[in-house]
Design a protein around this motif. Structure first.
Motif, short mmCIF file in Angstrom:
data_model
loop_
_atom_site.label_atom_id
_atom_site.label_comp_id
_atom_site.label_asym_id
_atom_site.label_seq_id
_atom_site.Cartn_x
_atom_site.Cartn_y
_atom_site.Cartn_z
N HIS A 312 0.83 -1.42 -0.01
CA HIS A 312 -0.09 0.03 0.08
C HIS A 312 0.94 1.20 -0.07
O HIS A 312 0.52 2.25 -0.76
N THR A 313 1.83 1.32 0.74
CA THR A 313 2.85 2.41 0.79
C THR A 313 3.35 2.62 -0.51
O THR A 313 3.89 3.89 -0.88
N MET A 316 2.13 5.41 -2.69
CA MET A 316 2.24 6.81 -2.12
C MET A 316 3.49 7.59 -2.76
O MET A 316 3.33 8.80 -2.18
N GLU A 318 6.62 7.89 -1.87
CA GLU A 318 7.26 8.55 -0.81
C GLU A 318 8.96 8.84 -1.18
O GLU A 318 9.20 8.56 -2.55
N THR A 326 10.48 0.16 1.77
CA THR A 326 9.20 -0.38 1.71
C THR A 326 9.31 -1.76 0.94
O THR A 326 8.66 -2.57 1.16
#
Length: 415
Positions: A312-313, A316, A318, A326
């Motif tokens: 899920h990360t 995003m 990042e 991750t």
């Protein structure tokens, strides 16, 4: 034929034999990882090899052919070990895999190459449950998950060796050399014959905290897994293993593609691949050690959740270091979950059923590996929205977590 039942003879455990078996199992799994992951390691070279006209779809077919061979091998392993003995099956399978790597490295056509990968899969499918059972049987009571995790983590190290061979040591040469190096494990065949005992240690029959003490062993054949007291657990283990291997194969096949679609360049994608394997090896070791002290079900559940959170990360976008970390967490989550599931199965069933249970659960799990390379190709909108691919892995990881958490307790004091 004369059936060989290794469980009929139990011998006092020997510390040096236990350590030798662990070392041998680690070396076999290192060779396993090199052989199996040599295909994704040379994928760019295959795509750029004019005589064969390889496409990304072709790579998916080759990956599925290997996985299909593993399904067949996993189901064959238990029966062959009952007939010929575990030592002979492991030694022959190691030699078989080396021979298949030689055949693949010398292949002059894509069809011959694919046949070599399929045959290799059969040998790898036989080895995984048999060697895992061997290591668990010779592990000290209370250290079974750790010993199994140490051996299984070598698969990822073997994959890193294959990547290194394709990017550094064999730079400038044709991809065939990566497969020819995989012939070297043939040297392990006499070692297997020398170090693997015919009988089993007496501690193999002792239950640990994860064993269902109150369930009767009806049969050591596969149908015994579905006799009263066992079917719910057997089905849930198969579901969790199926999802775990689908996530592993799906990620290894599609993670670079998903990262490119998400806007990352090829150099960053290579960093993510390395992070995946390092995370897989490190987190597998950590949770395998923890699994001997806390309920092993909780460890697998946590690993599936880590994989879901990590995937899920990744949607995003990042910072670069956060994304590398991750990906490492995702690799550790999916590979660690599958590795601990293997030790969970080995610890959960009585020793009479251990080999059969592992062969069956891993065999069903490998069906997920057949689907994994082509899983995301069925999702509409992947190219326009890469997040769809990431979220599909999140959903699967959650299903795996629920399945493993629903497995009945192992005993009065077990997980």
């Amino acid at each position: 034929m004369t059936r060989v039942h290794a469980h009929d003879e139990l011998i006092p455990p020997s510390r040096w034999q236990a350590r030798a078996v662990l070392l041998l199992g680690t070396l076999i799994f290192f060779a396993f990882g090199y052989s199996f992951l040599s295909l994704p390691a040379v994928a760019p070279s295959l795509l750029n090899y004019p005589p064969w006209h390889v496409t990304p779809s072709t790579l998916g077919i080759l990956g599925s052919a290997t996985a299909l061979g593993q399904v067949i091998g996993a189901f064959m392993g238990s029966g062959l070990s009952d007939i010929y003995g575990r030592r002979a099956c492991i030694a022959v399978s190691v030699g078989w895999c080396s021979g298949c790597m030689l055949f693949t490295g010398l292949a002059s056509s894509l069809i011959a190459f694919g046949i070599g990968r399929f045959l290799l899969g059969i040998g790898l499918g036989i080895l995984l449950p048999l060697v895992s059972t061997l290591v668990v049987d010779w592990s000290r009571l209370g250290r079974r998950s750790l010993y199994c995790g140490v051996a299984l983590s070598a698969i990822q190290l073997g994959g890193l060796a294959a990547i290194s061979a394709s990017h550094i040591f064999l730079a400038g040469r044709e991809f065939h050399w990566v497969f020819l190096v995989g012939v070297l494990p043939i040297l392990l065949v006499p070692v297997c014959w020398t170090l693997i005992p015919v009988a089993e240690p007496s501690e193999a029959s002792l239950p640990d905290r994860a064993t269902r003490r109150n369930s009767q062993v009806v049969s050591s054949e596969w149908w015994g897994l579905f006799e009263p007291g066992w079917p719910v657990s057997s089905i849930l283990f198969c579901i969790a293993s199926f999802i775990g291997l689908l996530l592993i194969f799906g990620a290894s096949s599609w993670l670079p593609t998903l990262m490119v679609h998400a806007g990352y360049d090829q150099h960053s994608t290579f960093e993510f691949v390395l992070a995946f394997y390092f995370g897989a090896a490190g987190i597998t070791l950590i949770f395998s050690m923890i699994a001997d002290w806390v309920p092993i079900k909780l460890c697998v559940f946590t690993l599936f959740l880590c994989a879901a959170v990590a995937m899920h990360t990744l949607t995003m976008h990042e910072g670069h270091l956060v994304m590398v970390g991750t990906v490492a967490l995702y690799g550790g989550g999916v590979v660690g979950a599958q590795s601990v599931i293997i030790s969970y199965v080995a610890r959960y069933y009585p020793y009479q059923m251990r080999n059969t249970a592992l062969s069956f659960v891993v065999g069903i799990g490998y069906c997920g590996s057949v689907i994994g390379p082509t899983y995301l190709s069925f999702l509409d909108g992947l190219k326009s929205d890469p997040a769809i691919g990431f979220r599909s892995f999140v959903a699967l990881a959650m299903v795996g977590a629920v399945a493993i958490f629903s497995i009945p307790r192992g005993g009065l004091n077990g997980p």
